[in-house]
Scaffold this active site. Structure first.
Site, PDB file in Angstrom:
ATOM      1  CG  ASP A  87      20.883  37.502 -31.653  1.00  0.00           C
ATOM      2  OD1 ASP A  87      22.073  38.401 -31.086  1.00  0.00           O
ATOM      3  OD2 ASP A  87      20.839  37.048 -32.674  1.00  0.00           O
ATOM      4  CD  GLU A 105      22.427  42.412 -31.230  1.00  0.00           C
ATOM      5  OE1 GLU A 105      23.633  42.445 -31.191  1.00  0.00           O
ATOM      6  OE2 GLU A 105      21.927  41.570 -31.657  1.00  0.00           O
TER       7      GLU A 105
END
Length: 554
Positions: A212, A282
């Site tokens: 993330d 990401e």
């Protein structure tokens, strides 16, 4: 007319299973609740793993299930090495892993390591004083002489990226919620602790990690102000300038720092001690995203692959898709990409792409046909295989802190996070015996799994057939991709591996199209790619609305 041709032999990728893999994202809160508390759990995931395997995917990606106060739906972690009780136990996780392995599914889990919850023991100790063992584990800074924040950095979730702490009498940095303080990756002890948590899950058998906000790990040590946003650059996703002032800055100093490269090398060195593991990062970096992806995936010693927000926009046109892919090909020399049209942070793509009522199924089908034909790995978000549209959520039902913060200009992310619909006649669509944490949309019931299982023409059936087709063709998994100069209203490209060369032409318009076969391309046979009705007649390609064709070239 050139007739259709089928193929039955599957392609084995060996150790590079992640290259060209199809990954199915599970949002645990909304997948299946087995204990009646209205929140999905790990036992529910285990129960439905056979369904996921039946889609023909290679891996699942689990959104966070770690111990958390749930201020940001689990993206605020208070214990990296345990399962939150609302989702189950570590024993439940181990049983899920065993079942996934039995079904041939790889398991990728989220790692939210740029920040923790303010209830994490690390932060609780760090805030006690300026000289405790973890005093430097987070980003602390003194106030300016007038008491204001150390610099102009902004939070993605609105407002300053700094929160005053009365105990230490300093500000701490948070890129997201005030309850999500950022870790100080300039401290090697922090890096070591994070990597130890990663090792915990590697030893438990996970096959990879979705990282993330992977470009948010480091900050500028000098805490320099960000300059204003460059007018002609484009920030995608949550930081759009018209919704959130975050997009009004050029984020040169609060993220994407050069020190991140060395940490990603440390991360990869750990993974390389375990066979067949992978990472997908990401990257949210506005106009710089592809440059960042190139830096993070080059050389084979950092991340295996990354994804950006490029295809998560409302634009479903040949020119946009061509631009996104060509930009990646141009800027990322030896890296690998993971494409997606939907995830847990953006409105569902069927709703973004539909132009008029009645075309939901057609849009859902052509979208997966395009996605499955691109070079790269692909990620599917739970429910898209049913063609689920974005749900309308009333303000009083919102749970997303970002949506609540920016309502009504932005309605938040809950519309794509509603419960999975399994059985249309059961209460709560078979998701839970209790009250779901988000409402089950009435319009989703007719699209439930049990309804579509019985329909050979359903979106679900189309997904299964399309993913099976992709697995049959090595050119689609890791073959080269080259765009073909043709009518700008169509998306045309070739995929090739060895002597196998495939031509794809997609008509994303709402009317039929006829175009000459691209110069220099001779069609040997039209392949029976599911759902595509295009034909080649007398050297002319004929396509219906939202249609396409796949042909083997001689």
């Amino acid at each position: 007319m050139i007739k259709h041709q089928a193929q039955t032999q599957k392609y084995d990728r060996g150790q590079d299973w992640w290259r060209g893999a199809v990954i199915y994202q599970v949002y645990p809160r909304s997948f299946l609740d087995t204990d009646g508390d209205g929140i999905g759990d790990i036992k529910g995931i285990t129960e439905r793993l056979p369904y996921i395997a039946s889609l023909g995917v290679d891996a699942i990606w689990l959104s966070p299930f770690f111990t958390s106060p749930q201020a940001d739906m689990g993206y605020d972690v208070s214990d990296y090495c345990d399962v939150d009780p609302m989702f189950g136990t570590l024993a439940d996780f181990d049983r899920m892993m065993k079942e996934a392995k039995r079904l041939g599914l790889k398991v990728i889990i989220d790692q939210v390591i740029s920040h923790t919850s303010d209830q994490h023991p690390w932060f609780e100790e760090s805030r006690k004083s300026r000289d405790n063992p973890k005093a430097d584990w987070y980003i602390w800074a003194a106030a300016k002489p007038d008491g204001t924040a150390p610099n102009n950095w902004l939070s993605v979730f609105g407002g300053p990226a700094w929160e005053w702490d009365g105990v230490r009498k300093q500000y701490y940095m948070h890129n997201f919620l005030t309850s999500q303080p950022d870790l100080n990756f300039h401290n090697k002890e922090v890096q070591n602790a994070v990597l130890q948590a990663v090792k915990f899950w590697l030893d438990r058998g996970v096959d990879g990690f979705r990282l993330d906000t992977v470009n948010y790990y480091f900050h500028d040590k000098e805490l320099r102000d960000n300059p204003p946003h460059v007018p002609d650059s484009e920030d995608a996703g949550l930081d759009a300038p018209d919704v959130n002032p975050y997009g009004m800055q050029s984020h040169l100093f609060d993220k994407t720092q050069p020190e991140n490269i060395e940490f990603l090398k440390r991360f990869r060195a750990l993974l390389d001690q375990y066979p067949d593991r992978t990472t997908v990062g990401e990257v949210g970096d506005g106009a710089r995203s592809l440059k960042t992806v190139a830096a993070y995936t080059s050389g084979g010693d950092k991340l295996h692959m990354c994804y950006t927000f490029d295809l998560l926009s409302p634009d479903f046109t040949p020119s946009h898709i061509r631009h996104c892919v060509q930009s990646f090909q141009k800027q990322v020399a030896d890296g690998w990409v993971c494409w997606a049209f939907s995830n847990h942070d953006v409105p569902r793509h069927v709703s973004r792409f539909v132009e008029e009522s009645g075309e939901r199924e057609a849009v859902a089908k052509i979208a997966i046909s395009v996605l499955a034909s691109l070079r790269g790995s692909i990620c599917l978000y739970q429910g898209e295989e049913l063609g689920l549209p974005e749900a309308e959520i009333a303000f009083e039902d919102l749970r997303d802190p970002y949506g609540i913060r920016f309502w009504p200009a932005f309605k938040g992310r809950d519309g794509c996070r509603t419960p999975m619909v399994w059985e249309h006649r059961k209460a709560k669509a078979g998701f839970s015996a209790g009250k779901p944490w988000l409402p089950v949309p009435e319009e989703h019931l007719s699209m439930a799994v049990d309804v579509q299982e019985k329909d050979e023409e359903s979106v679900l059936a189309h997904y299964r057939a399309t993913l099976a087709f992709r697995k049959l063709h090595p050119a689609l998994i890791d073959g080269e991709m080259q765009f073909v100069a043709t009518n700008e209203d169509v998306l045309a490209f070739t995929r090739s591996k060895g002597e196998d060369r495939l031509l794809f032409v997609f008509n994303l318009r709402r009317g039929p199209q006829e175009l000459a076969l691209p110069s220099g391309h001779a069609v040997q046979a039209v392949l029976a790619m599911p759902g595509l009705g295009g034909t080649v007649v007398d050297g002319e390609i004929r396509l219906g609305p939202l249609d396409g064709i796949c042909a083997r070239l001689s």
